[in-house]
Each structure stands twice: as C-alpha cells, then as structure tokens.
Design a protein around this motif. Sequence first.
Motif, PDB file in Angstrom:
ATOM      1  N   SER A  79       0.768  -1.401   0.161  1.00  0.00           N
ATOM      2  CA  SER A  79       0.280   0.017   0.296  1.00  0.00           C
ATOM      3  C   SER A  79       1.323   1.190   0.347  1.00  0.00           C
ATOM      4  O   SER A  79       0.020   2.301  -0.721  1.00  0.00           O
ATOM      5  N   CYS A  80       1.924   0.968   1.196  1.00  0.00           N
ATOM      6  CA  CYS A  80       2.921   2.269   1.056  1.00  0.00           C
ATOM      7  C   CYS A  80       3.431   3.039  -0.827  1.00  0.00           C
ATOM      8  O   CYS A  80       3.608   3.474  -1.018  1.00  0.00           O
ATOM      9  N   ALA A  81       3.636   1.441  -0.915  1.00  0.00           N
ATOM     10  CA  ALA A  81       4.035   1.833  -2.447  1.00  0.00           C
ATOM     11  C   ALA A  81       3.356   2.193  -3.240  1.00  0.00           C
ATOM     12  O   ALA A  81       4.147   2.472  -4.372  1.00  0.00           O
ATOM     13  N   LEU A  82       2.642   1.609  -3.327  1.00  0.00           N
ATOM     14  CA  LEU A  82       1.675   2.658  -4.350  1.00  0.00           C
ATOM     15  C   LEU A  82       1.591   4.163  -4.110  1.00  0.00           C
ATOM     16  O   LEU A  82       0.971   4.394  -4.661  1.00  0.00           O
ATOM     17  N   GLN A  83       1.503   4.736  -3.126  1.00  0.00           N
ATOM     18  CA  GLN A  83       1.043   5.745  -2.950  1.00  0.00           C
ATOM     19  C   GLN A  83       1.994   6.230  -3.156  1.00  0.00           C
ATOM     20  O   GLN A  83       2.398   7.857  -3.664  1.00  0.00           O
ATOM     21  N   LEU A  84       3.798   5.622  -3.153  1.00  0.00           N
ATOM     22  CA  LEU A  84       4.671   6.736  -3.379  1.00  0.00           C
ATOM     23  C   LEU A  84       4.446   6.886  -4.436  1.00  0.00           C
ATOM     24  O   LEU A  84       5.021   7.849  -5.617  1.00  0.00           O
ATOM     25  N   LEU A  85       4.453   5.776  -5.123  1.00  0.00           N
ATOM     26  CA  LEU A  85       4.968   5.686  -6.891  1.00  0.00           C
ATOM     27  C   LEU A  85       3.814   6.793  -7.960  1.00  0.00           C
ATOM     28  O   LEU A  85       2.335   7.110  -7.008  1.00  0.00           O
ATOM     29  N   LYS A  86       4.450   7.727  -8.443  1.00  0.00           N
ATOM     30  CA  LYS A  86       3.516   8.270  -9.701  1.00  0.00           C
ATOM     31  C   LYS A  86       2.868   7.113 -10.099  1.00  0.00           C
ATOM     32  O   LYS A  86       2.699   6.514 -10.713  1.00  0.00           O
ATOM     33  N   PRO A  87       1.861   8.561 -10.595  1.00  0.00           N
ATOM     34  CA  PRO A  87       0.859   7.440 -11.732  1.00  0.00           C
ATOM     35  C   PRO A  87       2.182   6.219 -13.310  1.00  0.00           C
ATOM     36  O   PRO A  87       2.753   7.155 -13.950  1.00  0.00           O
TER      37      PRO A  87
END
Length: 301
Positions: A79-87
């Motif tokens: 979940s953290c990785a998904l939020q940290l990445l840009k689209p």
Amino acid sequence: MSADILTLSEGENVVFLSSSGEKLSSKLIEEFSHKVGSSGKVTALPINSETSANKVAPGYDSCIIGFDFPSPVSENVLSCALQLLKPGGNLWILEATADVDSENGCLLTKDRLQSKLKLNGFVNVEFKENVKDLNLEIQDRVKQKLNIKNAVNFSLFSSRKPNYEVGASAPLKLNSSAPKNLTPAQQVWTLSADDLDDYGDDDLLDSDEVLDEADLLKPDPDSLRATCGDASAKKKACKNCTCGLAEELATEKMQKELEGIDPGQKKSSCGSCYLGDAFRCAGCPYRGLPAFKPGENVPLQ
C-alpha cells in the motif's frame, strides 16, 4: 546479485522500501545510483506496520522491495509503495516463493503472489526470473526466519501503478444528440438516431414478416378445451380439473335431480327445510332458496 536485473533509466527517482530492518548493500546502492545517473536519485526508506506513505512525498518513478531481505511482503508495504509511486511508476519486488504451498503457509506460489499484487492495485504484473546468485547467507537467514527446510525460490516480479491516482475522477462524455428535457421514464426508454445506427437496420425484425395469416385467425373455442380421457367413454373429470368439465358435469347432475322432483308432492324428511340453508341437509333440493312458511308450496327451478 547485480543491479543489472532491473531496468532503470537515467534520471529516475527511485525509492527502496525496507520492512525487515536490514541495511541495503552499499554496493547495490552505488550500482543503482550509477544507473539513474547524476540527474536521478536513490532513496532508502524503512517501512514498518505503523509507517504511512502520507508522511513521505510521493512521485517516485520506481520502487524496489525485497533486495535487502527477500521475505514475504505485507500488504501495508504494498500500500505504501502504491502511494509513493507516481501514476505509471514501476514496482520491482524480490520475494521468496515456493513451487507449491508451503507447510506453514508463510510462502506464496508465483501465481498467488501475482494475484496479491493485482489485488493491491498494481497492473501489468509479470514474473521476470528466479534469482540464482543471491547471497547464500541471506538465503539461509530467510529460511531460518520462515522456519522452512525445503527449497525456496527467490522470484523477481515487475508491475506498474495505473496511470491515475487513487480517488481520481474524469468527466463522462455524454451523447449530445440525445433528446433533452425528458422525464426520467422517457430517458430510460428513448433511443436516439445514433443508437439505431450503432445496431444497424439489419438487426431489427419486421413484425409483419414474423406473423403469417394463420397466426392472425381467431381460434375456435372448442379447440382450446382440453380432452379428459377417452372421447368414446363416459365423460369423467380429472382430479383438479381446469378445463371446465367438472363444473359442466356438476350442472348436468343438478338439473337431472331437479327434473325428477315434484314440487307438490315433495315432503321434507327432516322438517327443517322451511327454516333456511342453515337447517337443511346437504342433499336438500331447497338449498339456495330463502326460508318459507311451513306447508307453503315453493316451486323448484
């Protein structure tokens, strides 16, 4: 293990997520920093169960997980990785997997890990390879931590964040040629010219071609009645008759009973017929008639 197994471009902003507390090899950091060049940046970020990605500025081009200690990754880390990445950002994850379900359930197979990444919001999930040159000391520590004696694979997966942020919205382009100022009921059942063009005239059936002359003739009522039993035998209604024969036979029976009654000579056997239906027998010919005076001649019809 070399940094060459990952595809990183010059100028990328890369983040390493660590959930094991292990320190990433300085040699690997140098190799990744060399791949992104002086215009890129490599950041190491420790993650635990209480860490939230909201505390870190998002917008990373790539996220790398498991290169410090490739043990199973929790959903909090994903979940953290998904939020940290840009689209459209890339996720690289190295995780210990099993060919079959492990005895204690702590290891996933490649297919289940692929499903786990998809369920956590990542797309284009792809298995890359099983890393063979991982440090033997790290392999032993992973097996010791997971209490596993069987062989373990260290699988590399790549995936991507969708080209939109979580909670993003976009306007819908509605058909401008549709009629306006309609009630909700009219809007449901109204077709525009464009809708008909989409289906094509060839798909519409002409009702005059479907029905022939025989379908338009009024049926004979006798043909609609069901036949009960053999026509040559005595008519007898079926149980739970629905064709009307039971009512017809009951009417014929009542008429025959009334025809054999002489109103002037018929006498009551119980003496209560004149009181009304509440006092009459089940087979009384006067049932259905109003009460009358004793001895009064009541015509039966």
